[in-house]
Design a protein around this motif. Structure first.
Motif, PDB file in Angstrom:
ATOM      1  N   SER A   1       1.409  -1.130   0.161  1.00  0.00           N
ATOM      2  CA  SER A   1       0.244  -0.106   0.077  1.00  0.00           C
ATOM      3  C   SER A   1       0.723   0.988  -0.252  1.00  0.00           C
ATOM      4  N   LEU A   2       0.481   2.072  -0.764  1.00  0.00           N
ATOM      5  CA  LEU A   2       1.428   3.027  -1.056  1.00  0.00           C
ATOM      6  C   LEU A   2       0.798   4.366  -1.139  1.00  0.00           C
ATOM      7  N   ARG A   3       0.983   5.516  -0.983  1.00  0.00           N
ATOM      8  CA  ARG A   3       0.077   6.872  -0.744  1.00  0.00           C
ATOM      9  C   ARG A   3       1.437   7.968  -1.290  1.00  0.00           C
ATOM     10  N   SER A   4       0.716   8.541  -1.995  1.00  0.00           N
ATOM     11  CA  SER A   4       1.737  10.082  -2.110  1.00  0.00           C
ATOM     12  C   SER A   4       1.763  10.891  -1.284  1.00  0.00           C
ATOM     13  N   VAL A   5       3.755  11.289  -1.644  1.00  0.00           N
ATOM     14  CA  VAL A   5       4.236  11.951  -0.486  1.00  0.00           C
ATOM     15  C   VAL A   5       3.601  13.539   0.078  1.00  0.00           C
ATOM     16  N   VAL A   6       2.402  14.155  -0.370  1.00  0.00           N
ATOM     17  CA  VAL A   6       1.816  14.997  -0.261  1.00  0.00           C
ATOM     18  C   VAL A   6      -0.253  14.320   0.404  1.00  0.00           C
ATOM     19  N   GLY A   7      -0.622  13.308   0.650  1.00  0.00           N
ATOM     20  CA  GLY A   7      -0.877  13.479   1.381  1.00  0.00           C
ATOM     21  C   GLY A   7      -2.140  12.427  -0.088  1.00  0.00           C
ATOM     22  N   GLY A   8      -3.276  12.292  -0.107  1.00  0.00           N
ATOM     23  CA  GLY A   8      -4.193  11.646  -0.557  1.00  0.00           C
ATOM     24  C   GLY A   8      -4.245  10.496  -0.440  1.00  0.00           C
ATOM     25  N   VAL A   9      -5.485   9.579  -1.086  1.00  0.00           N
ATOM     26  CA  VAL A   9      -5.953   8.419  -1.683  1.00  0.00           C
ATOM     27  C   VAL A   9      -4.839   7.339  -1.424  1.00  0.00           C
ATOM     28  N   GLU A  10      -4.308   6.665  -0.768  1.00  0.00           N
ATOM     29  CA  GLU A  10      -3.548   5.796  -0.820  1.00  0.00           C
ATOM     30  C   GLU A  10      -4.052   4.819  -2.048  1.00  0.00           C
ATOM     31  N   TRP A  11      -3.075   3.711  -2.902  1.00  0.00           N
ATOM     32  CA  TRP A  11      -2.657   2.319  -3.379  1.00  0.00           C
ATOM     33  C   TRP A  11      -2.193   1.228  -3.472  1.00  0.00           C
ATOM     34  N   GLU A  12      -2.280   0.685  -3.881  1.00  0.00           N
ATOM     35  CA  GLU A  12      -1.774  -1.278  -3.926  1.00  0.00           C
ATOM     36  C   GLU A  12      -0.855  -0.973  -5.537  1.00  0.00           C
ATOM     37  N   ALA A  13       0.161  -1.867  -4.700  1.00  0.00           N
ATOM     38  CA  ALA A  13       1.277  -1.814  -6.067  1.00  0.00           C
ATOM     39  C   ALA A  13       1.648  -3.262  -5.799  1.00  0.00           C
ATOM     40  N   GLU A  14       2.162  -4.009  -6.366  1.00  0.00           N
ATOM     41  CA  GLU A  14       2.879  -4.977  -6.600  1.00  0.00           C
ATOM     42  C   GLU A  14       4.144  -4.888  -5.904  1.00  0.00           C
ATOM     43  N   PRO A  15       5.028  -5.540  -5.656  1.00  0.00           N
ATOM     44  CA  PRO A  15       6.102  -5.056  -4.500  1.00  0.00           C
ATOM     45  C   PRO A  15       7.217  -5.262  -6.111  1.00  0.00           C
ATOM     46  N   GLU A  16       7.158  -5.997  -7.205  1.00  0.00           N
ATOM     47  CA  GLU A  16       8.304  -5.959  -7.714  1.00  0.00           C
ATOM     48  C   GLU A  16       7.966  -5.330  -8.823  1.00  0.00           C
ATOM     49  N   ARG A  17       7.397  -4.577  -8.418  1.00  0.00           N
ATOM     50  CA  ARG A  17       6.919  -3.017  -9.748  1.00  0.00           C
ATOM     51  C   ARG A  17       7.722  -1.591  -9.074  1.00  0.00           C
ATOM     52  N   VAL A  18       8.043  -1.824  -7.712  1.00  0.00           N
ATOM     53  CA  VAL A  18       8.406  -0.624  -6.799  1.00  0.00           C
ATOM     54  C   VAL A  18       9.593  -0.868  -6.325  1.00  0.00           C
ATOM     55  N   ARG A  19      10.013   0.406  -6.902  1.00  0.00           N
ATOM     56  CA  ARG A  19      11.884   0.312  -6.289  1.00  0.00           C
ATOM     57  C   ARG A  19      11.957   1.866  -5.785  1.00  0.00           C
ATOM     58  N   ILE A  20      13.190   2.022  -5.021  1.00  0.00           N
ATOM     59  CA  ILE A  20      13.502   3.084  -4.326  1.00  0.00           C
ATOM     60  C   ILE A  20      13.714   4.601  -5.535  1.00  0.00           C
TER      61      ILE A  20
END
Length: 50
Positions: free
Chosen positions: A13-32
């Motif tokens: 579960s991720l959320r914009s750094v400025v707030g807002g609605v959370e969204w879900e992402a596949e861990p293998e598609r996430v990077r630093i």
């Protein structure tokens, strides 16, 4: 760009750094984010232009 908020089943579960609605992402598609990406996101969140 999102901030890690937790795990929801097989997704992160991720959320914009400025707030807002959370969204879900596949861990293998996430990077630093790169330093340049973080700088641009911080500038945008404060209304600055780079």
């Amino acid at each position: 760009m999102g901030e890690f908020r937790g795990v929801v089943g097989p997704y992160w579960s991720l959320r914009s750094v400025v707030g807002g609605v959370e969204w879900e992402a596949e861990p293998e598609r996430v990077r630093i984010a790169t330093p340049a990406e973080r700088l641009r996101a911080n500038a945008r969140s404060s209304g600055e232009l780079l």
